[in-house]
Write an enzyme that holds these catalytic residues in place. Structure first.
Site, PDB file in Angstrom:
ATOM      1  N   ALA A  35       0.857  -1.186   0.000  1.00  0.00           N
ATOM      2  CA  ALA A  35       0.000   0.000   0.000  1.00  0.00           C
ATOM      3  C   ALA A  35       0.895   1.238   0.000  1.00  0.00           C
ATOM      4  CB  ALA A  35      -0.877  -0.012   1.242  1.00  0.00           C
ATOM      5  N   GLY A  71       0.333  -5.003   0.731  1.00  0.00           N
ATOM      6  CA  GLY A  71      -0.903  -5.000  -0.065  1.00  0.00           C
ATOM      7  C   GLY A  71      -0.714  -5.607  -1.452  1.00  0.00           C
ATOM      8  N   GLU A 114      -1.024  -9.186  -0.919  1.00  0.00           N
ATOM      9  CA  GLU A 114      -2.446  -9.473  -0.654  1.00  0.00           C
ATOM     10  C   GLU A 114      -3.258  -9.482  -1.945  1.00  0.00           C
ATOM     11  OE1 GLU A 114      -2.693  -6.406   2.416  1.00  0.00           O
ATOM     12  OE2 GLU A 114      -3.411  -7.940   3.805  1.00  0.00           O
ATOM     13  N   GLU A 163       4.685  -5.102   6.868  1.00  0.00           N
ATOM     14  CA  GLU A 163       3.870  -4.192   7.685  1.00  0.00           C
ATOM     15  C   GLU A 163       4.346  -4.102   9.127  1.00  0.00           C
ATOM     16  OE1 GLU A 163       2.662  -6.294   5.473  1.00  0.00           O
ATOM     17  OE2 GLU A 163       0.824  -5.553   4.535  1.00  0.00           O
TER      18      GLU A 163
END
Ligand code: CO8
Length: 258
Positions: free
Chosen positions: A66, A109, A112, A132
């Site tokens: 992200a 992300g 993911e 993260e």
């Protein structure tokens, strides 16, 4: 085709291709980019000519997670009000096959997103991980859940806690990656595979995907009941008649997706 800022979209025969396109920041996923990815895949889902979708990244990486610059100023209330993951959740409602082809980095992300797709093809140079924890947060778009369902609790915990990057070969041994390719041929080989899949009867692919997805959540008994109904349902399709007649008549079947 819609005008997107952070992705590029094209069709090739019966394939719908989505390329993440923020190469300067290693395709860091900002919110608009996630919206665009979901919109593009949903529009391919609605397009009768498209049978298989492929997601990949432009530049040095598939996606390094992200967008940290965007996330850095978030607080729980802004995140709650934004409710950004409703869009993300729509990825799991897609019924057509989605293949993800990753290279460079598939982190946070980005990892993911790859895990939310059906098949994962990787270049041999790919590094996978959930960094993260090093930012004092944790995965928020399914990472702890999808990784654990794939590799089991203890292996997932060890990986997620450490935040370390792992090589594609190891990800493959862990059963996360379907196919490994040299980087230079990743997209070409992925498209070749997607072309092969696009010749299969679409309704079978669709109901197989639905049934396999249920296997993750249902008990064996419930899953088998669900599978059986889908098996019966396929006998209502023209393609079932075509597939079986073609076998009996010793000719190649031509599937129409109905
Ligand atoms: N966000 C914003 N910018 C990024 C990101 C990111 N995640 N990753 C890289 N960039 C930028 C860098 O800041 C740099 O920009 P600039 O040139 O302006 O300085 C550019 O991309 C190139 O990166 P580097 O110079 O760092 O390249 P290196 O080859 O030296 O390093 C790494 C590559 C190791 C991948 C490094 O960039 C890195 O560690 N990136 C961050 C990885 C990370 O922590 N990812 C997790 C983010 S958190 C997350 O994903 C939470 C998910 C929650 C759900 C999200 C749903 C979408």
């Amino acid at each position: 085709m819609a005008d997107y800022k952070y992705i590029q979209v094209e069709t090739k025969d019966q394939l719908g291709l989505v390329m993440l396109n923020r190469p300067k920041v290693l395709n860091a996923l900002n919110r608009q980019m996630v919206s665009e990815i979901v919109q593009a895949l949903e529009s391919f889902e609605q397009n009768d000519r498209i049978r298989v979708m492929v997601v990949y990244g432009n530049g040095r990486a598939f996606a390094a997670g992200a967008d940290i610059d965007e996330m850095a100023v978030d607080n729980p209330v802004s995140l709650e009000l934004l409710n950004q993951f409703t869009e993300w959740d729509r990825l799991s409602l897609l019924k057509k096959p989605v293949i993800c082809a990753v290279h460079g980095f598939a982190l946070g992300g980005g990892f993911e997103l790859a895990l939310a797709c059906d098949l994962l093809f990787a270049a041999e140079d790919t590094k996978f991980g959930f960094p993260e924890v090093n930012l004092a947060v944790m995965p928020g778009a399914g990472g702890t859940q999808r990784l654990t369902k794939l590799i089991g609790k203890t292996l997932a915990l060890e990986w997620l806690w450490s935040g370390e990057m792992r090589e594609a070969g190891e990800a493959s041994r862990l059963g996360i990656v379907n196919k490994l390719f040299p980087k230079e041929v990743l997209i070409e080989e992925t498209i070749k595979y997607a072309q092969m899949l696009s010749k299969k009867p679409p309704l079978s692919l669709r109901l197989i995907k639905e049934s396999v997805s249920k296997a993750v959540d249902y008990s064996l008994y419930e899953g088998m009941q669900f599978e059986r109904k889908n098996f019966y349902l396929l006998f209502a399709s023209e393609d079932q008649k075509e597939g079986m007649n073609a076998f009996i008549e010793k000719r190649k079947a031509n599937f129409k997706g109905r």
